[in-house]
Design a protein around this motif. Sequence first.
Motif, PDB file in Angstrom:
ATOM      1  N   ASP A  13       0.823  -1.076   0.586  1.00 21.33           N
ATOM      2  CA  ASP A  13      -0.379   0.315  -0.038  1.00 21.33           C
ATOM      3  C   ASP A  13       0.673   1.630  -0.288  1.00 21.33           C
ATOM      4  OD1 ASP A  13      -2.308  -1.435   0.117  1.00 21.33           O
ATOM      5  OD2 ASP A  13      -1.607  -1.457   2.685  1.00 21.33           O
ATOM      6  N   LEU A  14       1.922   1.092   0.566  1.00 17.81           N
ATOM      7  CA  LEU A  14       3.182   2.283   0.983  1.00 17.81           C
ATOM      8  C   LEU A  14       3.978   2.700  -0.509  1.00 17.81           C
ATOM      9  CD1 LEU A  14       4.624   4.123   2.824  1.00 17.81           C
ATOM     10  CD2 LEU A  14       5.959   2.879   3.235  1.00 17.81           C
ATOM     11  N   ALA A  15       4.351   1.461  -1.522  1.00 21.08           N
ATOM     12  CA  ALA A  15       5.097   1.359  -2.272  1.00 21.08           C
ATOM     13  C   ALA A  15       3.535   2.200  -3.692  1.00 21.08           C
ATOM     14  CB  ALA A  15       5.205   0.078  -2.545  1.00 21.08           C
TER      15      ALA A  15
ATOM     16  N   GLU B 222       2.287  13.611   4.927  1.00 23.83           N
ATOM     17  CA  GLU B 222       1.814  12.420   6.517  1.00 23.83           C
ATOM     18  C   GLU B 222       2.835  12.671   6.884  1.00 23.83           C
ATOM     19  OE1 GLU B 222      -0.756  11.796   8.124  1.00 23.83           O
ATOM     20  OE2 GLU B 222      -2.704  10.948   6.949  1.00 23.83           O
ATOM     21  N   TRP B 223       4.445  13.116   6.584  1.00 24.46           N
ATOM     22  CA  TRP B 223       5.663  13.172   7.265  1.00 24.46           C
ATOM     23  C   TRP B 223       6.015  14.808   7.758  1.00 24.46           C
ATOM     24  CZ3 TRP B 223       8.514   8.759   8.304  1.00 24.46           C
ATOM     25  CH2 TRP B 223       9.261   8.716   8.539  1.00 24.46           C
ATOM     26  N   ALA B 224       5.162  15.154   7.017  1.00 26.40           N
ATOM     27  CA  ALA B 224       5.743  16.709   7.973  1.00 26.40           C
ATOM     28  C   ALA B 224       5.466  16.467   9.901  1.00 26.40           C
ATOM     29  CB  ALA B 224       4.307  17.480   7.208  1.00 26.40           C
ATOM     30  N   GLY B 225       6.180  17.402  10.348  1.00 24.76           N
ATOM     31  CA  GLY B 225       6.311  17.238  12.131  1.00 24.76           C
ATOM     32  C   GLY B 225       7.413  16.616  12.298  1.00 24.76           C
ATOM     33  N   LEU B 226       8.134  14.708  11.794  1.00 24.45           N
ATOM     34  CA  LEU B 226       8.676  14.785  11.409  1.00 24.45           C
ATOM     35  C   LEU B 226      10.342  15.106  10.974  1.00 24.45           C
ATOM     36  CD1 LEU B 226       7.261  10.840  11.109  1.00 24.45           C
ATOM     37  CD2 LEU B 226       7.407  11.585  13.227  1.00 24.45           C
ATOM     38  N   GLY B 227      10.271  15.898   9.942  1.00 25.63           N
ATOM     39  CA  GLY B 227      12.153  16.264  10.238  1.00 25.63           C
ATOM     40  C   GLY B 227      12.455  15.247   8.945  1.00 25.63           C
ATOM     41  N   TYR B 228      13.386  15.303   8.722  1.00 33.69           N
ATOM     42  CA  TYR B 228      14.489  14.620   8.142  1.00 33.69           C
ATOM     43  C   TYR B 228      13.807  13.941   6.805  1.00 33.69           C
ATOM     44  CZ  TYR B 228      17.522  15.564  11.467  1.00 33.69           C
ATOM     45  OH  TYR B 228      18.538  16.305  12.429  1.00 33.69           O
ATOM     46  N   TYR B 229      13.385  14.766   5.675  1.00 33.66           N
ATOM     47  CA  TYR B 229      12.169  14.580   4.798  1.00 33.66           C
ATOM     48  C   TYR B 229      13.710  13.476   3.566  1.00 33.66           C
ATOM     49  CZ  TYR B 229       8.917  17.812   5.873  1.00 33.66           C
ATOM     50  OH  TYR B 229       8.370  18.189   6.880  1.00 33.66           O
ATOM     51  N   ALA B 230      14.744  13.323   4.135  1.00 32.93           N
ATOM     52  CA  ALA B 230      15.119  12.520   3.053  1.00 32.93           C
ATOM     53  C   ALA B 230      14.696  11.041   3.296  1.00 32.93           C
ATOM     54  CB  ALA B 230      16.252  12.477   3.042  1.00 32.93           C
ATOM     55  N   ARG B 231      14.666  10.976   4.898  1.00 37.08           N
ATOM     56  CA  ARG B 231      14.042   9.856   5.457  1.00 37.08           C
ATOM     57  C   ARG B 231      12.741   9.296   5.032  1.00 37.08           C
ATOM     58  NH1 ARG B 231      13.137  10.014  11.215  1.00 37.08           N
ATOM     59  NH2 ARG B 231      13.547  11.832  11.611  1.00 37.08           N
ATOM     60  N   ALA B 232      12.173  10.413   4.471  1.00 34.85           N
ATOM     61  CA  ALA B 232      10.548   9.905   3.745  1.00 34.85           C
ATOM     62  C   ALA B 232      10.901   9.642   2.460  1.00 34.85           C
ATOM     63  CB  ALA B 232       9.728  10.669   4.207  1.00 34.85           C
ATOM     64  N   ARG B 233      11.634   9.894   1.329  1.00 38.66           N
ATOM     65  CA  ARG B 233      11.956   9.829   0.425  1.00 38.66           C
ATOM     66  C   ARG B 233      12.866   8.539   0.625  1.00 38.66           C
ATOM     67  NH1 ARG B 233      13.800  14.621   0.053  1.00 38.66           N
ATOM     68  NH2 ARG B 233      16.113  14.478   0.169  1.00 38.66           N
ATOM     69  N   ASN B 234      13.343   8.047   1.477  1.00 40.26           N
ATOM     70  CA  ASN B 234      13.670   6.782   1.667  1.00 40.26           C
ATOM     71  C   ASN B 234      12.899   5.354   1.729  1.00 40.26           C
ATOM     72  OD1 ASN B 234      16.720   7.154   0.383  1.00 40.26           O
ATOM     73  ND2 ASN B 234      17.419   7.605   3.022  1.00 40.26           N
ATOM     74  N   LEU B 235      11.778   6.092   2.521  1.00 37.17           N
ATOM     75  CA  LEU B 235      10.750   5.245   2.904  1.00 37.17           C
ATOM     76  C   LEU B 235      10.136   4.751   1.231  1.00 37.17           C
ATOM     77  CD1 LEU B 235       9.831   4.292   6.577  1.00 37.17           C
ATOM     78  CD2 LEU B 235       7.615   5.846   5.746  1.00 37.17           C
ATOM     79  N   LEU B 236       9.776   5.459   0.606  1.00 36.81           N
ATOM     80  CA  LEU B 236       9.060   5.212  -0.423  1.00 36.81           C
ATOM     81  C   LEU B 236      10.148   4.323  -0.964  1.00 36.81           C
ATOM     82  CD1 LEU B 236       6.944   8.369  -1.367  1.00 36.81           C
ATOM     83  CD2 LEU B 236       6.080   6.158  -1.262  1.00 36.81           C
ATOM     84  N   LYS B 237      11.115   5.022  -1.289  1.00 34.33           N
ATOM     85  CA  LYS B 237      12.416   3.543  -2.180  1.00 34.33           C
ATOM     86  C   LYS B 237      11.998   2.449  -2.127  1.00 34.33           C
ATOM     87  CE  LYS B 237      14.667   7.729  -3.572  1.00 34.33           C
ATOM     88  NZ  LYS B 237      16.304   8.420  -3.990  1.00 34.33           N
ATOM     89  N   CYS B 238      12.233   2.115  -0.353  1.00 35.29           N
ATOM     90  CA  CYS B 238      12.006   1.106  -0.154  1.00 35.29           C
ATOM     91  C   CYS B 238      11.192   0.253   0.339  1.00 35.29           C
ATOM     92  CB  CYS B 238      12.834   0.959   1.377  1.00 35.29           C
ATOM     93  SG  CYS B 238      13.376  -0.125   2.481  1.00 35.29           S
ATOM     94  N   ALA B 239       9.816   0.454   0.199  1.00 34.95           N
ATOM     95  CA  ALA B 239       8.827   0.306  -0.159  1.00 34.95           C
ATOM     96  C   ALA B 239       8.508  -0.301  -1.283  1.00 34.95           C
ATOM     97  CB  ALA B 239       7.471   1.239   0.820  1.00 34.95           C
ATOM     98  N   ARG B 240       8.874   0.411  -2.453  1.00 30.69           N
ATOM     99  CA  ARG B 240       8.970   0.150  -3.766  1.00 30.69           C
ATOM    100  C   ARG B 240       9.572  -1.059  -4.165  1.00 30.69           C
ATOM    101  NH1 ARG B 240       8.409   6.298  -5.542  1.00 30.69           N
ATOM    102  NH2 ARG B 240       5.374   6.362  -4.897  1.00 30.69           N
ATOM    103  N   VAL B 241      11.304  -1.684  -3.928  1.00 32.63           N
ATOM    104  CA  VAL B 241      11.946  -2.580  -3.731  1.00 32.63           C
ATOM    105  C   VAL B 241      11.566  -3.422  -2.919  1.00 32.63           C
ATOM    106  CG1 VAL B 241      14.192  -2.931  -3.461  1.00 32.63           C
ATOM    107  CG2 VAL B 241      14.008  -1.105  -4.140  1.00 32.63           C
ATOM    108  N   VAL B 242      10.732  -3.564  -1.994  1.00 34.79           N
ATOM    109  CA  VAL B 242      10.018  -4.478  -1.063  1.00 34.79           C
ATOM    110  C   VAL B 242       9.560  -4.996  -2.177  1.00 34.79           C
ATOM    111  CG1 VAL B 242       9.065  -5.537   0.690  1.00 34.79           C
ATOM    112  CG2 VAL B 242      11.209  -3.722   0.878  1.00 34.79           C
ATOM    113  N   ALA B 243       8.348  -3.694  -2.256  1.00 34.93           N
ATOM    114  CA  ALA B 243       6.920  -4.605  -3.096  1.00 34.93           C
ATOM    115  C   ALA B 243       7.819  -5.480  -4.824  1.00 34.93           C
ATOM    116  CB  ALA B 243       6.177  -3.661  -3.292  1.00 34.93           C
ATOM    117  N   GLN B 244       8.102  -4.886  -4.959  1.00 34.27           N
ATOM    118  CA  GLN B 244       8.281  -5.207  -6.794  1.00 34.27           C
ATOM    119  C   GLN B 244       9.557  -5.957  -6.776  1.00 34.27           C
ATOM    120  OE1 GLN B 244       9.106  -2.205  -9.092  1.00 34.27           O
ATOM    121  NE2 GLN B 244       7.857  -0.620  -7.942  1.00 34.27           N
TER     122      GLN B 244
END
Length: 351
Positions: free
Chosen positions: A75-77, A87-109
């Motif tokens: 679902d995240l992917a 949704e990430w707003a407030g957690l800071g370090y937006y590079a982590r959110a971009r990596n979150l998506l990249k990782c989710a897509r690699v795991v899914a695909q």
Amino acid sequence: MRDGDEAAAGEALLAWYDRAARVLPWRVGPAEHAAGERADPYRVWMSEVMLQQTTVAAVKDHFHRFTTRWPRVEDLAAAEDGAVMAEWAGLGYYARARNLLKCARVVAQDHGGVFPATSEGLRALPGIGPYTAAAIAAIAHDEPAVVVDGNVERVVSRLWAVETPLPGAKTELTTLAGRLTPARRPGDHAQAMMDLGATICTPRNPACAICPLRPFCAAAAQGIADSLPRKAPKAEKPVRQGFAFVARDGAGGVLLERRPEKGLLGGMLGFPGSDWGPAPEFTPPLAADWREAPSVVRHTFTHFHLQLRVFAAQAEGTEFTPRTEFRPASLPTVMRKVWDAAQSALSPHPE
């Protein structure tokens, strides 16, 4: 800690964890784990990424929203980048959110929606470093991986009275943490170390009197626990300057831009502005009667302090985000500060 005490200390720690484990939304507690329940690697991964540089209290609501909206890695992917960033707003370090998506897509695909079961396999995924890989492998798969975060560094430095300052002591502390990591219940052990550091072996005023590891702690015996771990002096952060421009049209629409994918706040929506540096150029995004807000926005990033002079104007254009689609709460923290500062320089808009 004396050589040979590791096993006894580990058993004392696990006995304490069985009684006092924190209840966390991503955690399988010790009783459930003993009954055969296993943690979901997706939820463990999500929590560990969110908890980097952030507190448990700040993460709980974000974790609930993420896992309600995207309950599986697939679902995240499939999510839109902008929705995840909002949704990430407030957690800071937006590079982590971009990596979150990249990782989710690699795991899914590439992995059929299943996270690798070993720390080595996990480290091959985008955005997963040694600590996160070890934490997922230990907590979700009971791999006896050595899990070392700031809490664990503090506990270990006190157990062995390590006086070498951080970050230079990291290798030594990881080696010592490995000596303490058991083959039995390594996931519970990792979480017990985190809980101990968060609730008893705290940075200031550690509660040594009720610590289950006090009989083994060299720093407590020497009366120096609250002074460890030592830290090398931090270099003073430089100050950067910049301009931010908030334009609003007659209907309450706002001029926004998406920042470049690479760099600070990469891919995030925000207000147009100058570069951030020692001598920024005043370059408004359009011609208007710009009025400076009375307060300067101050924000601190990892490596520098930022001071933004905010200018606001009423203007018209085709690129304005309609008022009904503008959510200040979805902006990065520094941009929310810019929006708040601009209000005194903006004319009221019709309700």
